[in-house]
Write a protein that holds these residues in place. Structure first.
Motif, PDB file in Angstrom:
ATOM      1  N   ALA A  99       1.012  -1.111   0.034  1.00 24.25           N
ATOM      2  CA  ALA A  99      -0.009   0.181   0.023  1.00 24.25           C
ATOM      3  C   ALA A  99       0.982   1.167  -0.045  1.00 24.25           C
ATOM      4  O   ALA A  99       1.869   1.164   0.298  1.00 24.25           O
ATOM      5  CB  ALA A  99      -0.952  -0.090   1.281  1.00 24.25           C
ATOM      6  N   CYS A 100       0.286   2.309  -0.687  1.00 22.87           N
ATOM      7  CA  CYS A 100       1.183   3.638  -0.581  1.00 22.87           C
ATOM      8  C   CYS A 100       0.185   4.489   0.112  1.00 22.87           C
ATOM      9  O   CYS A 100      -0.841   5.073  -0.213  1.00 22.87           O
ATOM     10  CB  CYS A 100       1.621   3.900  -1.929  1.00 22.87           C
ATOM     11  N   ILE A 101       0.695   5.401   1.229  1.00 26.51           N
ATOM     12  CA  ILE A 101      -0.039   6.553   1.712  1.00 26.51           C
ATOM     13  C   ILE A 101       0.899   7.673   1.617  1.00 26.51           C
ATOM     14  O   ILE A 101       2.177   7.858   2.100  1.00 26.51           O
ATOM     15  CB  ILE A 101      -0.276   5.953   3.045  1.00 26.51           C
ATOM     16  N   SER A 102       0.230   8.855   1.338  1.00 22.54           N
ATOM     17  CA  SER A 102       0.936   9.938   1.442  1.00 22.54           C
ATOM     18  C   SER A 102       0.171  11.217   1.645  1.00 22.54           C
ATOM     19  O   SER A 102      -1.160  11.154   1.520  1.00 22.54           O
ATOM     20  CB  SER A 102       1.808  10.389   0.243  1.00 22.54           C
ATOM     21  N   SER A 103       0.633  12.330   2.423  1.00 17.67           N
ATOM     22  CA  SER A 103      -0.182  13.638   2.985  1.00 17.67           C
ATOM     23  C   SER A 103      -1.736  13.237   3.363  1.00 17.67           C
ATOM     24  O   SER A 103      -2.411  13.691   2.889  1.00 17.67           O
ATOM     25  CB  SER A 103      -0.313  14.512   1.742  1.00 17.67           C
ATOM     26  N   SER A 104      -1.513  12.223   4.284  1.00 19.79           N
ATOM     27  CA  SER A 104      -2.813  11.780   4.845  1.00 19.79           C
ATOM     28  C   SER A 104      -2.610  11.539   6.402  1.00 19.79           C
ATOM     29  O   SER A 104      -1.768  11.237   7.009  1.00 19.79           O
ATOM     30  CB  SER A 104      -3.476  10.544   4.144  1.00 19.79           C
ATOM     31  N   ILE A 105      -4.000  11.278   7.046  1.00 22.29           N
ATOM     32  CA  ILE A 105      -3.961  10.955   8.267  1.00 22.29           C
ATOM     33  C   ILE A 105      -4.789   9.736   8.714  1.00 22.29           C
ATOM     34  O   ILE A 105      -6.026   9.770   8.099  1.00 22.29           O
ATOM     35  CB  ILE A 105      -4.703  11.968   9.350  1.00 22.29           C
TER      36      ILE A 105
ATOM     37  N   VAL B 164      -3.729   5.741  -0.915  1.00 22.73           N
ATOM     38  CA  VAL B 164      -4.430   6.911  -0.092  1.00 22.73           C
ATOM     39  C   VAL B 164      -3.386   8.147  -0.093  1.00 22.73           C
ATOM     40  O   VAL B 164      -2.325   8.059   0.267  1.00 22.73           O
ATOM     41  CB  VAL B 164      -4.477   6.285   1.330  1.00 22.73           C
ATOM     42  N   GLU B 165      -3.965   9.128  -0.693  1.00 26.61           N
ATOM     43  CA  GLU B 165      -3.026  10.278  -0.710  1.00 26.61           C
ATOM     44  C   GLU B 165      -3.932  11.648  -0.895  1.00 26.61           C
ATOM     45  O   GLU B 165      -5.282  11.799  -0.565  1.00 26.61           O
ATOM     46  CB  GLU B 165      -2.203  10.448  -1.953  1.00 26.61           C
ATOM     47  N   ASN B 166      -3.382  12.858  -0.831  1.00 25.94           N
ATOM     48  CA  ASN B 166      -4.051  14.178  -1.067  1.00 25.94           C
ATOM     49  C   ASN B 166      -4.932  14.527   0.069  1.00 25.94           C
ATOM     50  O   ASN B 166      -6.169  14.693  -0.118  1.00 25.94           O
ATOM     51  CB  ASN B 166      -4.755  14.277  -2.537  1.00 25.94           C
ATOM     52  N   MET B 167      -4.518  14.504   1.417  1.00 30.86           N
ATOM     53  CA  MET B 167      -5.230  14.948   2.495  1.00 30.86           C
ATOM     54  C   MET B 167      -6.471  14.162   2.734  1.00 30.86           C
ATOM     55  O   MET B 167      -7.450  14.364   2.850  1.00 30.86           O
ATOM     56  CB  MET B 167      -5.825  16.374   2.447  1.00 30.86           C
TER      57      MET B 167
END
Length: 361
Positions: free
Chosen positions: A302-308, A321-324
């Motif tokens: 999985a790849c997650i960036s700029s997220s909570i 999962v990205e972009n806030m």
């Protein structure tokens, strides 16, 4: 010495996280937001912290009981029955703040994160002999804020200009104050703004001084600023106590990993990532500029960036999962699902991709 933290409202800007816990208890860099402040206050000799709050005080107090013992500091609540703005809560908590010692007390906004140079602030307050000290921070775009116009050499505040159209200065209120008890005589028990009503009066009498905050500052009350705040905080941690940060061939830049988290082979993590307790990061996962809260499982590749990613959620294999994207508590994202800025309420299962930023009820 005493301190009051303005906890206030419902934390609507940080939903869906604040649907599960009050905003001050949402973790930031693996620690509840408010704990950063309480620890800093304790470190400079504050013995009692009053939380000015208008909902769920039981939840807050139950949670803070363990920290009260651990930090050996008294924590009490002052509950508003109606919202009282930023000054009214001080009038309401008057009896808790005044102990006859005539010592100044701190007031902090619960959303601000910085290096808390409180010891320096006490020295600054004593040196100028005024009635109140406020911390100010320099910003690039002062037109979005209320600007504090001050004498550079003494720090004496001349006036406040709300969202100036022309440049009057680049320093804004940083949400940390040190006030003499006499300030309380200026505040009535009604909804009042300390920034717009009380401070301008004190400045008019030339008794208000501002200290420029060294280091970083961020109001982390909304997701975009929370992510930026994490970068600034980890950067500061790198300079102050880099041993707390993770290291290894799979780490890029500043990364904070709880000791109970498990990370698989072939991952690439960082920069600017916080991984909470009991998380499981399976092999081949890519994380950057994100916060992964307690008990989350992120499956292979999985790849997650700029997220909570909220507590006890799971991210499926090969998901992106990205972009806030903000996932509330216990959200389950399916395998190969893509989320572009999805804001997902707690206890949801996401089986199809979210192609543009939207709220998923």
């Amino acid at each position: 010495m005493k301190a009051l933290i303005l906890v206030g409202g419902f934390g609507t800007r940080l939903r869906p996280l604040t649907l599960s816990v009050p905003k001050p208890l949402v973790e930031f860099a693996n620690k509840p937001m408010i704990l950063h402040q309480i620890e800093a206050l304790k470190a400079i000799g504050v013995t009692e912290v009053v939380l000015a709050i208008n909902y769920q005080p039981e939840l807050m107090l139950n949670f803070l009981k363990e920290f009260e013992k651990k930090l050996e500091i008294k924590i009490t609540c002052s509950q508003e029955t109606e919202p009282l703005g930023t000054a009214g809560p001080l009038a309401l908590a008057r009896d808790k703040l005044i102990d006859g010692s005539d010592e100044p007390f701190f007031v902090l906004n619960s959303d601000v994160i910085n290096e808390y140079p409180l010891k320096e602030m006490i020295e600054f307050h004593k040196s100028h002999g005024g009635e109140a000290s406020i911390m100010v921070t320099k910003v690039d775009e002062p037109s979005k804020y209320g600007v504090v116009v001050m004498e550079e050499t003494t720090g004496k505040v001349e006036k406040f200009v709300e969202k100036p159209k022309i440049f009057v200065g680049n320093k804004i209120n940083a949400g940390i104050y040190l006030l003499n008890p006499s300030v309380l005589d200026r505040i009535e028990l009604r909804p009042t703004s300390i920034e717009k009503e009380i401070f301008p009066k004190i400045a008019g009498e030339q008794k208000l001084y501002a200290m420029v905050l060294p280091g970083f500052w961020m109001d982390i009350g909304q997701p975009k600023d929370y992510i930026t705040g994490l970068r600034l905080y980890l950067d500061s941690l790198r300079k102050k106590s880099s041993a707390k940060l993770a290291s290894g061939s799979h780490i890029v830049g500043n990364v904070l990993v709880d000791e109970t988290a498990v990370i698989g082979d072939g991952c690439l993590i960082g920069p600017d990532v916080a991984i909470g307790p009991d998380c499981v990061i399976e092999s081949g996962v890519r994380l950057s500029r994100c916060t992964v809260m307690r008990g989350v499982r992120i499956k292979k590749h999985a790849c997650i960036s700029s997220s909570i990613i909220g507590w006890h959620s799971t991210i499926g294999r090969w998901a992106r999962v990205e972009n806030m994207t903000i996932l509330g508590e216990d959200v389950h994202v399916g395998d190969e699902v893509y989320s572009n800025g999805g804001v997902v309420l707690p206890h949801k299962e996401i089986k199809s991709s979210i192609l543009k930023p939207e709220i998923v009820m």
